[in-house]
Design an enzyme around this catalytic site. Structure first.
Site, PDB file in Angstrom:
ATOM      1  N   ASN A 112       0.821  -1.221   0.000  1.00 62.39           N
ATOM      2  CA  ASN A 112       0.000   0.000   0.000  1.00 62.39           C
ATOM      3  C   ASN A 112       0.851   1.266   0.000  1.00 62.39           C
ATOM      4  O   ASN A 112       0.577   2.215  -0.734  1.00 62.39           O
ATOM      5  CB  ASN A 112      -0.954   0.001   1.199  1.00 62.39           C
ATOM      6  CG  ASN A 112      -1.929  -1.152   1.152  1.00 62.39           C
ATOM      7  OD1 ASN A 112      -2.006  -1.857   0.135  1.00 62.39           O
ATOM      8  ND2 ASN A 112      -2.678  -1.364   2.220  1.00 62.39           N
ATOM      9  N   THR A 157     -15.483  37.797 -32.515  1.00 63.84           N
ATOM     10  CA  THR A 157     -16.319  37.436 -31.375  1.00 63.84           C
ATOM     11  C   THR A 157     -17.553  36.793 -32.013  1.00 63.84           C
ATOM     12  O   THR A 157     -17.963  37.209 -33.105  1.00 63.84           O
ATOM     13  CB  THR A 157     -16.738  38.650 -30.514  1.00 63.84           C
ATOM     14  OG1 THR A 157     -17.511  39.534 -31.326  1.00 63.84           O
ATOM     15  CG2 THR A 157     -15.532  39.402 -29.974  1.00 63.84           C
ATOM     16  N   HIS A 158     -18.091  35.775 -31.372  1.00 64.25           N
ATOM     17  CA  HIS A 158     -19.204  35.001 -31.941  1.00 64.25           C
ATOM     18  C   HIS A 158     -18.835  34.425 -33.314  1.00 64.25           C
ATOM     19  O   HIS A 158     -19.715  34.197 -34.147  1.00 64.25           O
ATOM     20  CB  HIS A 158     -20.475  35.851 -32.082  1.00 64.25           C
ATOM     21  CG  HIS A 158     -20.806  36.645 -30.863  1.00 64.25           C
ATOM     22  ND1 HIS A 158     -21.631  36.175 -29.871  1.00 64.25           N
ATOM     23  CD2 HIS A 158     -20.389  37.867 -30.455  1.00 64.25           C
ATOM     24  CE1 HIS A 158     -21.722  37.090 -28.906  1.00 64.25           C
ATOM     25  NE2 HIS A 158     -20.963  38.127 -29.234  1.00 64.25           N
ATOM     26  N   SER A 279      -8.299  12.082 -48.800  1.00 63.44           N
ATOM     27  CA  SER A 279      -9.535  11.313 -48.790  1.00 63.44           C
ATOM     28  C   SER A 279      -9.401  10.191 -49.806  1.00 63.44           C
ATOM     29  O   SER A 279      -8.758  10.363 -50.841  1.00 63.44           O
ATOM     30  CB  SER A 279     -10.703  12.222 -49.168  1.00 63.44           C
ATOM     31  OG  SER A 279     -11.778  11.444 -49.665  1.00 63.44           O
ATOM     32  N   LYS A 285      -9.125  16.692 -51.379  1.00 67.78           N
ATOM     33  CA  LYS A 285      -9.125  16.882 -49.930  1.00 67.78           C
ATOM     34  C   LYS A 285      -7.762  16.767 -49.267  1.00 67.78           C
ATOM     35  O   LYS A 285      -6.945  15.938 -49.641  1.00 67.78           O
ATOM     36  CB  LYS A 285     -10.049  15.836 -49.278  1.00 67.78           C
ATOM     37  CG  LYS A 285     -11.508  16.024 -49.628  1.00 67.78           C
ATOM     38  CD  LYS A 285     -12.201  16.971 -48.683  1.00 67.78           C
ATOM     39  CE  LYS A 285     -12.299  16.354 -47.340  1.00 67.78           C
ATOM     40  NZ  LYS A 285     -13.571  16.556 -46.687  1.00 67.78           N
ATOM     41  N   ASN A 287      -7.091  16.678 -45.242  1.00 67.30           N
ATOM     42  CA  ASN A 287      -7.795  16.769 -43.953  1.00 67.30           C
ATOM     43  C   ASN A 287      -6.851  17.023 -42.786  1.00 67.30           C
ATOM     44  O   ASN A 287      -5.805  16.406 -42.693  1.00 67.30           O
ATOM     45  CB  ASN A 287      -8.575  15.474 -43.706  1.00 67.30           C
ATOM     46  CG  ASN A 287      -9.664  15.265 -44.735  1.00 67.30           C
ATOM     47  OD1 ASN A 287     -10.275  16.224 -45.206  1.00 67.30           O
ATOM     48  ND2 ASN A 287      -9.887  14.018 -45.114  1.00 67.30           N
ATOM     49  N   GLU A 292      -7.731  17.520 -35.496  1.00 65.97           N
ATOM     50  CA  GLU A 292      -9.029  16.870 -35.224  1.00 65.97           C
ATOM     51  C   GLU A 292      -8.879  15.809 -34.133  1.00 65.97           C
ATOM     52  O   GLU A 292      -9.698  15.704 -33.221  1.00 65.97           O
ATOM     53  CB  GLU A 292      -9.570  16.208 -36.492  1.00 65.97           C
ATOM     54  CG  GLU A 292     -10.088  17.194 -37.518  1.00 65.97           C
ATOM     55  CD  GLU A 292     -10.540  16.484 -38.787  1.00 65.97           C
ATOM     56  OE1 GLU A 292     -11.749  16.481 -39.043  1.00 65.97           O
ATOM     57  OE2 GLU A 292      -9.694  15.930 -39.507  1.00 65.97           O
TER      58      GLU A 292
END
Ligand code: ARG
Length: 460
Positions: A112, A157-158, A279, A285, A287, A292
């Site tokens: 322990n 922003t947003h 891809s 593509k 990626n 990700e």
């Protein structure tokens, strides 16, 4: 060799085979072998110093442990599930190699307190590794900031164009986040650096041990102060997983931005081919797999923190076998964080910045509207009115398909008489950026100041 369990004396039946597999931790705790041996050597030396075992016995034990370490490192050590965990695997091998004297090593110790020691030693080194990777990532961010000082991009922003900013300013925002992450990791290292051995199973030991001596040999700042707490505490692992979760959250936000920025719509950056894949069906593509995946892996790091919190919740003092489940979430967190940081440091270093695209985007979306409002305010108009004046100006621009700097003075003055010819000095991207020169702002002088500061603190 005897595969007999240390507890065979008390038992009349052997362990069920499946139970053996179910209860074993050797599959994952073997990675702590080095620390288990390091801790055992320090313990043996202390036992001899205190006259609990003889000097010769300690020598034999230490030499045996060293030879086991060599075997493991050579890949010449067979880990056995029947011996449950790393502690018993090494001890059994020691006894097999040096004879019954090997059995004296476990005097004044329990698994322990042994496991509490091993995890602390292991994590202490892993925190150092995480700090080194964090440092490399900070260096990459800083280098990108230094190399692209003239690059203006839209600030959002947003996720809507807000005001123009320096790309360097954006990089330095992440530099600050990772600096705090490093600070949190240093805190983890500081608080975990106390030596738990000597707690025994839970209550301490009847032998005249010298805990401070062990602590000193192993480079701890001191010893833990309560035996029950010593074997029950996993706060240090939780703190690490907490700090790691925040760190991954930062990496995930950066990932998200890199993913957006490398789309055909943004075109702000190019990630090196080395960090992307194609891809199998769409030839065009490329990626951004790495960001990700890092964004995705953030989920498992959060999950590990929650697993660990849930594991520890409501456990009575002191040790409970539940706690063997602390290792996989901790180890997975360590592996994930180190891997993510390592790959990010490289990817950021190799990232290509498309200055022209960023600039074009910054010019779209009326990003200097606030500068016109501030100009009107400086001419004595209350900010609320200024806001409305410029709001109408922007609506006019939208209706006529013009940009703010393209308006004629007469057009400007339609909205406010206070506007004069010097308005054109305020509505360029550079003017907008450089006007924000207080500490922490995006003006080139302010960013240069922070860059110099970051450089100095890294050299200092
Ligand atoms: N493998 C165990 C763990 O990781 C070591 C401690 C075992 N202690 C015990 N009393 N069964 O927690």
């Amino acid at each position: 060799m005897s595969q007999e369990k240390p507890w065979a004396g008390r038992f009349t039946q052997p362990t069920d085979k499946f139970v053996e597999e179910f209860t074993a931790s050797i599959g994952f705790d073997k990675r702590m072998y080095h620390y288990d041996i390091q801790g055992s050597i320090a313990h043996a030396r202390m036992l001899a110093k205190q006259g609990i075992i003889s000097k010769d016995e300690a020598q034999t034990i230490m030499a045996g442990l060293e030879s086991i370490l060599t075997d493991i490192e050579k890949g010449a050590f067979e880990f056995k599930v029947s011996l449950e965990d790393i502690h018993m695997n090494i001890e059994a091998r020691l006894i097999e190699r040096i004879g019954p004297v090997g059995g004296k090593l476990h005097t004044a110790r329990s698994r322990n307190d042994q496991v509490a020691l091993d995890v602390r030693l292991y994590l202490r080194d892993e925190v150092k590794a995480v700090l080194a990777y964090l440092d490399a990532l900070q260096e990459s961010l800083l280098a990108q900031a230094e190399a692209n000082l003239a690059v203006i991009m839209p600030g959002f922003t947003h996720l809507q164009t807000a005001q123009p900013i320096l790309f360097s300013h954006h990089m330095l925002a992440y530099y600050e986040m990772f600096k705090r992450d490093a600070g949190r990791m240093q805190d983890v290292a500081k608080r975990l650096n106390f030596m738990p051995l000597g707690a025994g199973a839970l209550a301490g030991t009847t032998f005249p041990i010298d805990r401070e001596f062990v602590a000193e040999q192993l480079g701890f700042a001191g010893v833990t102060r309560n035996s029950l707490d010593s074997v029950s505490d996993r706060d240090f692992a939780l703190e690490f997983c907490g700090a790691a979760s925040i760190l991954m959250m930062h990496l995930s936000r950066l990932s998200e931005e890199l993913i957006l920025w490398s789309t055909a719509d943004f075109r702000f950056i190019d990630l090196s081919d080395a960090f992307c894949t194609g891809s199998s069906i769409m030839p065009q593509k490329k990626n951004p797999d790495v960001p990700e995946l890092v964004r995705g892996k953030t989920g498992r790091v959060y999950g590990n923190l929650i697993s660990l919190l849930t594991l520890m919740k409501a456990l009575p003092l002191a040790y409970n076998k539940d706690m063997q489940e602390d290792k996989e979430p901790l180890f997975d967190t360590i592996d994930t964080v180190k891997g993510s940081l390592k790959i990010f440091a490289e990817m950021i270093a190799q990232m290509k910045v498309r200055a022209e695209e960023m600039r074009l985007a910054a010019a779209r979306g009326f990003s200097t509207a606030t500068d016109v409002a501030d100009y009107v305010v400086r001419k004595g108009i209350p900010f609320r009115n200024a806001h409305e004046i410029v709001g109408k100006t922007v609506r006019y621009c939208i209706e006529t398909g013009k940009d703010i700097p393209e308006l004629t003075l007469d057009e400007f003055r339609e909205f406010s008489e206070v506007i004069e010819a010097d308005i054109y000095d305020f509505v360029t991207l550079e003017a907008s950026v450089n006007a924000r020169c207080a500490t922490g702002g995006t003006a080139r002088v302010a960013v240069e100041r922070e860059l110099a500061r970051a450089r100095a603190e890294r050299q200092g």
